[in-house]
Design an enzyme around this catalytic site. Structure first.
Site, PDB file in Angstrom:
ATOM      1  N   HIS A  65       0.819  -1.203   0.000  1.00 16.22           N
ATOM      2  CA  HIS A  65       0.000   0.000   0.000  1.00 16.22           C
ATOM      3  C   HIS A  65       0.864   1.269   0.000  1.00 16.22           C
ATOM      4  O   HIS A  65       0.569   2.228  -0.695  1.00 16.22           O
ATOM      5  CB  HIS A  65      -0.910  -0.017   1.232  1.00 16.22           C
ATOM      6  N   TYR A  68       4.333   0.652  -3.045  1.00 18.94           N
ATOM      7  CA  TYR A  68       4.086   0.323  -4.459  1.00 18.94           C
ATOM      8  C   TYR A  68       5.153  -0.647  -4.989  1.00 18.94           C
ATOM      9  O   TYR A  68       5.586  -0.532  -6.123  1.00 18.94           O
ATOM     10  CB  TYR A  68       4.068   1.603  -5.310  1.00 18.94           C
ATOM     11  N   LYS A 112      -6.837  14.246  -7.284  1.00 16.54           N
ATOM     12  CA  LYS A 112      -6.313  12.889  -7.194  1.00 16.54           C
ATOM     13  C   LYS A 112      -7.433  11.926  -6.814  1.00 16.54           C
ATOM     14  O   LYS A 112      -8.342  12.289  -6.068  1.00 16.54           O
ATOM     15  CB  LYS A 112      -5.211  12.835  -6.125  1.00 16.54           C
ATOM     16  N   GLU A 114      -8.148   8.077  -5.176  1.00 15.84           N
ATOM     17  CA  GLU A 114      -7.497   7.096  -4.318  1.00 15.84           C
ATOM     18  C   GLU A 114      -8.488   6.015  -3.910  1.00 15.84           C
ATOM     19  O   GLU A 114      -9.690   6.249  -3.912  1.00 15.84           O
ATOM     20  CB  GLU A 114      -6.981   7.804  -3.062  1.00 15.84           C
ATOM     21  N   HIS A 116     -10.074   3.087  -1.196  1.00 18.69           N
ATOM     22  CA  HIS A 116     -10.202   2.614   0.178  1.00 18.69           C
ATOM     23  C   HIS A 116     -11.047   1.344   0.144  1.00 18.69           C
ATOM     24  O   HIS A 116     -12.086   1.245   0.791  1.00 18.69           O
ATOM     25  CB  HIS A 116     -10.814   3.685   1.086  1.00 18.69           C
ATOM     26  N   ARG A 137      -7.465  15.190   2.722  1.00 18.80           N
ATOM     27  CA  ARG A 137      -6.242  15.678   3.388  1.00 18.80           C
ATOM     28  C   ARG A 137      -5.057  15.753   2.425  1.00 18.80           C
ATOM     29  O   ARG A 137      -4.202  16.622   2.550  1.00 18.80           O
ATOM     30  CB  ARG A 137      -5.902  14.800   4.603  1.00 18.80           C
ATOM     31  N   ASP A 290      -0.055  15.172   5.273  1.00 19.21           N
ATOM     32  CA  ASP A 290      -1.180  14.619   6.028  1.00 19.21           C
ATOM     33  C   ASP A 290      -0.780  13.258   6.576  1.00 19.21           C
ATOM     34  O   ASP A 290       0.166  12.636   6.113  1.00 19.21           O
ATOM     35  CB  ASP A 290      -2.402  14.480   5.135  1.00 19.21           C
ATOM     36  N   SER A 335      -5.036   6.752  13.029  1.00 15.40           N
ATOM     37  CA  SER A 335      -6.084   7.668  13.482  1.00 15.40           C
ATOM     38  C   SER A 335      -6.224   8.776  12.453  1.00 15.40           C
ATOM     39  O   SER A 335      -5.240   9.278  11.928  1.00 15.40           O
ATOM     40  CB  SER A 335      -5.709   8.288  14.832  1.00 15.40           C
ATOM     41  N   GLN A 336      -7.464   9.141  12.183  1.00 20.47           N
ATOM     42  CA  GLN A 336      -7.751  10.087  11.103  1.00 20.47           C
ATOM     43  C   GLN A 336      -7.601  11.535  11.561  1.00 20.47           C
ATOM     44  O   GLN A 336      -7.393  11.816  12.735  1.00 20.47           O
ATOM     45  CB  GLN A 336      -9.182   9.849  10.606  1.00 20.47           C
ATOM     46  N   SER A 564      -4.341  -0.107  -6.056  1.00 18.07           N
ATOM     47  CA  SER A 564      -4.916  -1.011  -5.057  1.00 18.07           C
ATOM     48  C   SER A 564      -4.847  -2.426  -5.593  1.00 18.07           C
ATOM     49  O   SER A 564      -5.484  -2.739  -6.598  1.00 18.07           O
ATOM     50  CB  SER A 564      -6.364  -0.626  -4.767  1.00 18.07           C
TER      51      SER A 564
END
Lengths: 773, 237
Positions: A65, A68, A112, A114, A116, A137, A290, A335-336, A564
């Site tokens: 992740h 890469y 961008k 991404e 999840h 972020r 971030d 943690s976000q 991913s």
């Protein structure tokens, strides 16, 4: 509550000193996802065994992740095939948190997409919510104000018992988080296919707007500058394999098992957005990053390795939500809603005043120094001492074996004609086919989803779903703005991943041009199966090749994105071992005045409906083959990038000349679907004749209606502009012909069938609410 | 208050407010001067009227508007409103007004339990308030609606009183998008200076970026009249 850790006067930590003294101590590298040779490489780099904390950092940063490692060798092609001409609008290219594109007048945008995916299967709401949070972020980190989001969703079969769980959770998660941030959701994708059962795809795209001079980068430079962590406190959520490190290795008796899916707090993120923008405005930030995957490990090692010196961090200064966390957990916590900034000492007070005003908790946790090392202390003891580049950038790179799957030839040979799929012939059969496609879950109206997203907030949305692209104003004084569209047809990708990726780009590029914007730049999210399976790896390599070549041909550079992998749960080597290869490609285009962007349908009678492009008998992998026959085989439609380029140039020119009043791209479901959608957009029907197409392109009415040949767009023009458009199309070398006229409350395909708009609307709009409530 | 273009309209930002910049734009397009007000500051900076914009103040984690109403700025707004200053609460702002007891009733989760975003048609039920005097009673207008907790509820006595005193300012036309009692979309206080509603007039002020209007998609500007109304009422005051 008293934290057990604090009861010990000086906890027994696995220090650098201890690691040197105990070289033979067994370490759980396997449980952390590291291979034996990777672990050995860490030992070689350090000249000793890693401490437990170092092992934690390397393991997350060298994960697929973050590093890469399986795709890196191939992703280089995106950079290698970027010409100087393609770079002309690029302010920041691949490698930063997101690319930045110049759109003129001193304005820039960053965008961008991404993934999840895996968290969204485990816990759909939080997985999707934190997916949005993470990409937002990234955009803030570039110095931009987040301005819009889009979501690209793929779920299992609509009738599978688990699908509704994932759909409801993901849609509420995207909405719950994005709506709370005040970001308009301007479009996306929604696809159901059994290949995504157990491996749903949740991709999220964010667009940000900034002035050229506001670009910020993730680097820690300037000795003596402070390293500041701000936002939410660090807790035990989102720690994957790291919990294995707990209890046994360092602090005994500490609760270690915690949820591995992160939990989002959109309110905190919204405050963080405004706080960061105020910090940027006050010019008190030297570098910013971030915290996403791999948390503090990633932020410190990336900031330090992108800078010019070293960094020292004291973990005791990290504000914790849970005081029992050990060093490895603090370093790996995901943690976000956290950010890390590098701040000059003389600007620290001003920085703290701004975060204080927003009630954002802030801690100075370290300092930039000239050591060239990243050192981390905990409880006064040195637990990390590494070269940050070896953590962040010099992870393993694999040239994984890949080979064309054994089943590929058989799949390609089994096209719709070879398979003998019955084609509709009579008017009634064509009518029924058109309605079946219109109401099929993948072609039905998406408004059940999009009506759960705020598209009005910020007051700059000129177009959103169901139009061909999301269009957002950037400059209120001139109307300058951007259009965004994303696409990926996994079925095409399965038939031919190289062509599938090029087709994904071609369609997103065409969509952006269809609304009238000039395509400028690309972002991509490559969703594939396991890189350890040669079949899936081949699909990935082929798709990257196809996309890199197509970007060069269309002269639009990839500015950033995400990969991913491991989206598969089947037996390796089988045709159904992984998801359809799904290279989601996003294209960004620029418009001088977004108010002139074209909607995907007509709202007045008497307009001429024109078809641009050529129709061939291309129905392998089509919506028709899928919906009517449940069939996938053959080869996807041809990709003709020269034709796409000419078509896009024509569409941009026609919009500037204000020749068209509506435009809609032809894709899945072909001409029939496009005419029905364009008529339903504002409830004005059309009368269409197929003879022009069938005669010129030598196809039968069925092919004319349902073929998915690319480089085609439907446009509506006032009758006095018909000649101008044909003339202009001729100039650009784009075949154009008149299909018919708008008006009435039915869609009539002359000589074949007629569908009342009411019936079409009920079919189109009833599907998703009927399934999901 | 003399000249129209010198009217100063405050827009309060709470942590989690989302539509403050949109509300400020709406004030400007209507011809007023927007003034940014901060939740933690009791100073209303001499404004002539106040807008409490939409969003999720404090995340709506307790109850929508329940924390914001304790903000220092709100104490001043409550005092000013009782003294007759025009106050408009939009969506979360409406929720704050009910929590602050400037308006009766409360908002609970939508009856269908989903967030809903749509172009909403409303019927103007009272065109005599500070924020609706540019409309005609019975007029149909279209402005965006977007909320999760938009179901207006109150006991029957309160609802009867609101209807009896003509204090229902707007009703949903056609489909009731959240289950609000008696299709109520917005209400006003006795004096008509305080108005709260769930739909968003500030998102329908500029051709090209609003809901559908007579001149085409995104052309609707029915929201502008809210802000012109308050400017007119200030001139008249």
């Amino acid at each position: 509550m008293t934290a057990p850790a604090s009861q010990a006067a000086r906890p027994v930590l696995d220090t650098v000193e201890n690691a040197e003294a105990t070289p033979e101590e067994a370490q759980p590298y396997g449980e952390l996802g590291l291979k034996q040779d990777e672990y050995q490489r860490i030992r070689d780099i350090l000249g000793r065994r890693p401490t437990a904390a170092e092992l934690a950092m390397y393991s997350v940063m060298w994960s697929e992740h973050c590093s890469y490692k399986s795709s890196k060798a191939h992703l280089r092609k995106f950079g290698e095939r970027v010409t100087e001409e393609m770079k002309r609008n690029l302010l920041v290219g691949i490698g930063e948190n997101a690319g930045v594109v110049d759109i003129g007048d001193g304005w820039a945008v960053t965008f961008k997409v991404e993934s999840h995916n895996h968290p969204s299967f485990v816990e759909p709401y939080q997985g999707a919510a934190t997916g949005v949070g993470g990409i937002v972020r990234d955009i803030i980190s570039m110095g931009a104000r987040p301005t819009a989001v889009m979501d690209q969703l793929r779920f299992g079969a609509v009738d599978h018992p688990d699908t509704a769980r994932v759909v409801h959770g993901v849609v509420s998660g995207v909405g719950g988080y994005g709506n709370s941030l005040g970001l308009p959701n301007v479009g996306g994708e929604l696809v159901f296919d059994s290949s995504y059962q157990g491996n749903p795809l949740v991709n999220a795209l964010c667009l940000g707007v900034l002035r050229h001079e506001d670009i910020h980068l993730a680097s820690a430079s300037g000795q003596g500058n402070k390293v500041v962590l701000f936002g939410a406190r660090t807790g035990g959520d989102g720690i994957g394999g790291a919990s294995i490190l707990a209890s046994e290795t360092f602090e005994d008796g500490v609760p270690a098992k915690r949820p591995s899916v992160q939990v989002g707090d959109p309110f905190m993120e919204k405050v963080l957005i405004e706080c960061c923008l105020e910090l940027f405005g006050a010019d008190v930030v030297e570098g910013i990053q971030d915290l996403g995957a791999a948390g503090i490990s990633c932020a410190t090692s990336e900031l330090a390795s992108n800078g010019d010196g070293g960094m020292h961090v004291d973990l005791d200064d990290v504000l914790l939500r849970d005081p029992t966390l050990n060093a490895g957990e603090i370093l790996m916590s995901e943690s976000q809603e956290r950010m890390m900034a590098v701040v000059r000492p003389d600007k620290l007070d001003q920085f703290l005043a701004i975060t204080g005003r927003w009630d954002v908790e802030t801690a100075v946790i370290g300092e930039v120094n000239g050591s060239g090392r990243l050192t981390i202390d905990h409880h006064g003891q040195r637990i990390v001492d590494v070269d940050p580049k070896t953590v962040a950038h010099e992870g393993p790179v694999y040239d994984r074996p890949y080979a064309r799957p054994e089943w590929q030839d058989g799949l390609n040979a089994n096209g719709n004609i070879a398979a003998g799929l019955a084609r509709p012939g009579s008017g009634d059969e064509l009518r029924e086919t058109a309605l079946r496609l219109l109401g099929s879950p993948n072609l039905a109206s998406k408004s059940w989803v999009t009506n759960q997203y705020d598209r009005f907030v910020q007051g700059n949305t000129a177009l959103a779903q169901p139009d061909d692209g999301g269009v957002v104003r950037v400059d209120e004084t001139t109307g300058l703005g951007v259009a965004l569209a994303t696409d990926a047809n996994g079925r095409y990708g399965k038939l031919d991943p190289r062509t599938g990726a090029a087709l994904a780009l071609a369609e997103a590029y065409r969509n952006v041009a269809t609304v009238g914007a000039e395509p400028l730049a690309v972002t991509d999210c490559l969703n594939f199966g396991s890189p350890e399976h040669p079949d899936s790896m081949w699909q990935l390599v082929e798709a990257i090749e196809g996309l890199a070549d197509a970007c060069q041909a269309l002269s639009v550079p990839v500015t950033g994105g995400n990969v991913s992998l491991y989206n598969g749960t089947g037996e390796p080597g089988q045709i159904d071992s992984a998801i359809h290869p799904t290279p989601v490609v996003g294209v960004l285009g620029v418009l001088d005045d977004v108010r002139t962007a074209l909607p995907s349908g007509w709202r007045t009678e008497g307009l001429s409906v024109m078809l641009l492009g050529t129709t061939r008998d291309e129905l392998d992998g089509s919506a028709w083959a899928d919906v009517v026959h449940g069939h996938l085989g053959g080869l996807p439609p041809q990709v003709d990038l020269d034709a796409e380029r000419s078509l896009a140039a024509l569409l941009v020119a026609a919009r500037k000349d204000e020749l068209e009043v509506a435009a809609h791209d032809l894709s899945e479901g072909g001409l029939a679907q496009a005419v029905l959608e364009a008529s339903l957009r504002f409830g004005v029907g059309a009368r269409i004749a197929l003879e022009g197409v069938t005669g010129r392109d030598k196809v039968d009415p069925f092919v004319a209606l349902f073929s998915e040949s690319t480089a085609r767009v439907l446009v509506a023009v006032t009758q006095d502009h018909e000649g101008d458009l044909i003339h202009l199309a001729d100039e650009y070398g784009v075949p154009a012909l008149r299909l018919g006229v708008t008006g009435g409350d039915t869609v009539e395909i002359e000589g074949h069938f007629e569908i009342p708009l009411d019936e079409a609307r009920e079919t189109h709009e009833g599907t998703l609410p009927g399934i999901f409530g | 208050m003399g000249r129209l273009n010198s009217a100063r309209i405050g827009v309060v930002t709470f942590p989690g407010t989302l539509d403050d910049r949109d509300a400020a734009r709406a004030v400007r397009l209507a011809g007023g001067e927007p003034v940014a007000l901060w939740h933690a500051d009791a100073d209303l900076r001499g404004v002539d009227a106040v807008v409490l914009p939409g969003g999720f103040s404090y995340g709506d984690y307790l109850r929508a508007g329940a924390i914001s109403r304790f903000a220092p700025a709100m104490s001043s707004v409550v005092d000013a409103a009782r003294g007759g200053m025009p106050v408009l609460g939009i969506c979360n702002g409406f929720q704050v007004l009910t929590e602050a007891h400037l308006l009766p009733g409360s908002m609970i989760k939508n009856d269908h339990l989903h967030f809903v975003c749509r172009e909403q048609t409303l019927v103007v039920a009272n065109a005599n308030t500070a924020w609706t005097n540019e409309f005609a009673t019975g007029q149909r207008i279209t402005i965006p609606l977007k909320n999760q907790d938009g179901q207006f509820v109150a006991d029957d006595a309160t609802l009867d009183r609101l209807e009896g005193e003509g204090r229902v300012a707007f009703r949903y036309d056609g489909w009731n998008p959240n289950g609000s009692r008696r299709d109520i979309a917005g209400i006003t206080n006795e004096k008509g200076n305080v108005v709260g509603l769930m739909p968003h007039p500030e998102h329908a002020v500029e051709p090209g970026f609003g809901p559908a209007g007579a001149d085409g998609p995104h052309a609707g500007t029915d929201g502008l009249a809210f802000f012109r109304s308050v400017l007119a009422s200030l001139v008249g005051a």
